[in-house]
Design a protein around this motif. Structure first.
Motif, PDB file in Angstrom:
ATOM      1  N   THR A 140       1.084  -1.227  -0.048  1.00  0.00           N
ATOM      2  CA  THR A 140       0.086   0.297   0.320  1.00  0.00           C
ATOM      3  C   THR A 140       0.783   1.169  -0.145  1.00  0.00           C
ATOM      4  OG1 THR A 140      -1.334  -1.477   1.413  1.00  0.00           O
ATOM      5  CG2 THR A 140      -1.845   1.070   1.626  1.00  0.00           C
ATOM      6  N   ALA A 141       2.500   1.298   1.265  1.00  0.00           N
ATOM      7  CA  ALA A 141       3.026   2.141   0.513  1.00  0.00           C
ATOM      8  C   ALA A 141       3.501   2.336  -0.141  1.00  0.00           C
ATOM      9  CB  ALA A 141       4.254   2.246   1.511  1.00  0.00           C
ATOM     10  N   GLN A 142       3.855   1.682  -0.984  1.00  0.00           N
ATOM     11  CA  GLN A 142       4.827   1.626  -2.446  1.00  0.00           C
ATOM     12  C   GLN A 142       3.684   2.084  -3.242  1.00  0.00           C
ATOM     13  OE1 GLN A 142       7.283   0.610  -4.017  1.00  0.00           O
ATOM     14  NE2 GLN A 142       6.249   0.772  -6.215  1.00  0.00           N
ATOM     15  N   TRP A 143       2.258   2.001  -3.533  1.00  0.00           N
ATOM     16  CA  TRP A 143       1.489   2.653  -4.496  1.00  0.00           C
ATOM     17  C   TRP A 143       1.084   3.798  -4.354  1.00  0.00           C
ATOM     18  CZ3 TRP A 143      -3.216   4.467  -5.083  1.00  0.00           C
ATOM     19  CH2 TRP A 143      -3.318   4.558  -6.124  1.00  0.00           C
ATOM     20  N   LEU A 144       0.946   4.532  -3.147  1.00  0.00           N
ATOM     21  CA  LEU A 144       0.626   6.053  -2.426  1.00  0.00           C
ATOM     22  C   LEU A 144       1.837   6.764  -2.728  1.00  0.00           C
ATOM     23  CD1 LEU A 144      -1.405   4.508   0.654  1.00  0.00           C
ATOM     24  CD2 LEU A 144      -1.946   5.891  -1.659  1.00  0.00           C
ATOM     25  N   LYS A 145       2.999   5.914  -2.736  1.00  0.00           N
ATOM     26  CA  LYS A 145       4.648   6.376  -3.076  1.00  0.00           C
ATOM     27  C   LYS A 145       4.550   6.565  -4.399  1.00  0.00           C
ATOM     28  CE  LYS A 145       7.239   3.734  -0.511  1.00  0.00           C
ATOM     29  NZ  LYS A 145       9.038   3.749   0.049  1.00  0.00           N
ATOM     30  N   VAL A 146       4.438   5.818  -5.458  1.00  0.00           N
ATOM     31  CA  VAL A 146       3.957   6.201  -6.612  1.00  0.00           C
ATOM     32  C   VAL A 146       3.021   7.697  -6.650  1.00  0.00           C
ATOM     33  CG1 VAL A 146       3.404   4.580  -8.999  1.00  0.00           C
ATOM     34  CG2 VAL A 146       4.798   3.681  -7.193  1.00  0.00           C
TER      35      VAL A 146
ATOM     36  N   LEU B  83      -1.357  -4.097  -5.087  1.00  0.00           N
ATOM     37  CA  LEU B  83      -0.706  -2.703  -4.792  1.00  0.00           C
ATOM     38  C   LEU B  83       0.756  -2.299  -5.040  1.00  0.00           C
ATOM     39  CD1 LEU B  83      -3.512  -1.234  -1.802  1.00  0.00           C
ATOM     40  CD2 LEU B  83      -3.547  -1.071  -4.919  1.00  0.00           C
ATOM     41  N   GLY B  84       1.326  -3.470  -4.036  1.00  0.00           N
ATOM     42  CA  GLY B  84       3.082  -3.466  -4.002  1.00  0.00           C
ATOM     43  C   GLY B  84       3.734  -3.241  -5.419  1.00  0.00           C
ATOM     44  N   LYS B  85       2.700  -3.649  -6.156  1.00  0.00           N
ATOM     45  CA  LYS B  85       3.258  -4.171  -7.816  1.00  0.00           C
ATOM     46  C   LYS B  85       3.077  -2.712  -8.518  1.00  0.00           C
ATOM     47  CE  LYS B  85       1.569  -8.852  -8.223  1.00  0.00           C
ATOM     48  NZ  LYS B  85       0.517  -9.531  -8.853  1.00  0.00           N
ATOM     49  N   ARG B  86       2.570  -2.293  -8.603  1.00  0.00           N
ATOM     50  CA  ARG B  86       2.852  -0.403  -9.038  1.00  0.00           C
ATOM     51  C   ARG B  86       3.759   0.315  -9.254  1.00  0.00           C
ATOM     52  NH1 ARG B  86      -0.631   5.040  -7.727  1.00  0.00           N
ATOM     53  NH2 ARG B  86      -0.597   5.833  -9.938  1.00  0.00           N
ATOM     54  N   GLU B  87       4.073   0.519  -9.556  1.00  0.00           N
ATOM     55  CA  GLU B  87       5.612   1.414 -10.906  1.00  0.00           C
ATOM     56  C   GLU B  87       5.579   2.283 -10.743  1.00  0.00           C
ATOM     57  OE1 GLU B  87       7.843  -1.622 -13.375  1.00  0.00           O
ATOM     58  OE2 GLU B  87       8.283  -3.189 -12.025  1.00  0.00           O
TER      59      GLU B  87
END
Ligand code: FEO
Length: 162
Positions: free
Chosen positions: A39-45, A158-162
């Motif tokens: 989730t954090a990764q998605w939001l950082k993207v 969600l972590g797959k978002r780049e």
């Protein structure tokens, strides 16, 4: 030449885009604090995308020979009740941004500012995408619940978002 009103409105929008970035960074920090790395990764993207939106307006202003004024960024919330709350607020926020972009487009039409109309069309399309993404996540969270195994699975997605 861009009208004074349009110049002020785009400067305001630059600020709103950077506020959006800040809001998603605050949400990412919350997700990190409860160990939801995906989730954090998605939001950082999302945070980086918003910086890109702000810079796209910044470049447009410079290309048009207009004066960029960098204003103070409001502090976003620190606490969020749940992951569902984060994404419901995301959707709500994006709907507000859509309204702001539409108002800018209205002004461009009134001004017969064709260059601004073309530039804003990119943002109009982008807002369709922004609202769609947030809606899908909210709907999924409502289906799987925002706790336990369902949330773990969604977090991985969600972590797959780049
Ligand atoms: Fe810059 Fe999320 O709209």
């Amino acid at each position: 030449m861009m009208s004074k009103k349009m110049e002020e409105a785009i400067n305001e929008q630059i600020n709103k885009e950077f506020y959006s970035a800040y809001l998603y960074l605050a949400m990412a920090a919350k997700a990190e604090s409860i160990n939801l790395k995906g989730t954090a990764q998605w939001l950082k993207v999302q945070y980086r995308e918003e910086l890109g939106h702000g810079m796209k307006f910044y470049e447009f202003m410079n290309d048009r020979g207009s004066k960029v004024v960098v204003k103070a960024i409001e502090q976003p919330p620190v606490e969020f009740a749940s992951v569902l709350d984060i994404f419901q607020q995301t959707l709500e926020h994006e709907r507000k941004v859509t309204a702001l972009i539409n108002a800018l487009y209205d002004l461009a039409v009134k001004d017969r500012d064709y260059a601004a109309m073309v530039e804003l069309q990119w943002f109009i399309n982008e807002q369709v995408e922004e609202e769609k993404n947030a809606t899908e996540i909210v709907e999924t969270l409502k289906m799987v619940g925002d706790k336990g195994a369902g949330l773990v699975m969604l977090d991985r997605e969600l972590g797959k978002r780049e």
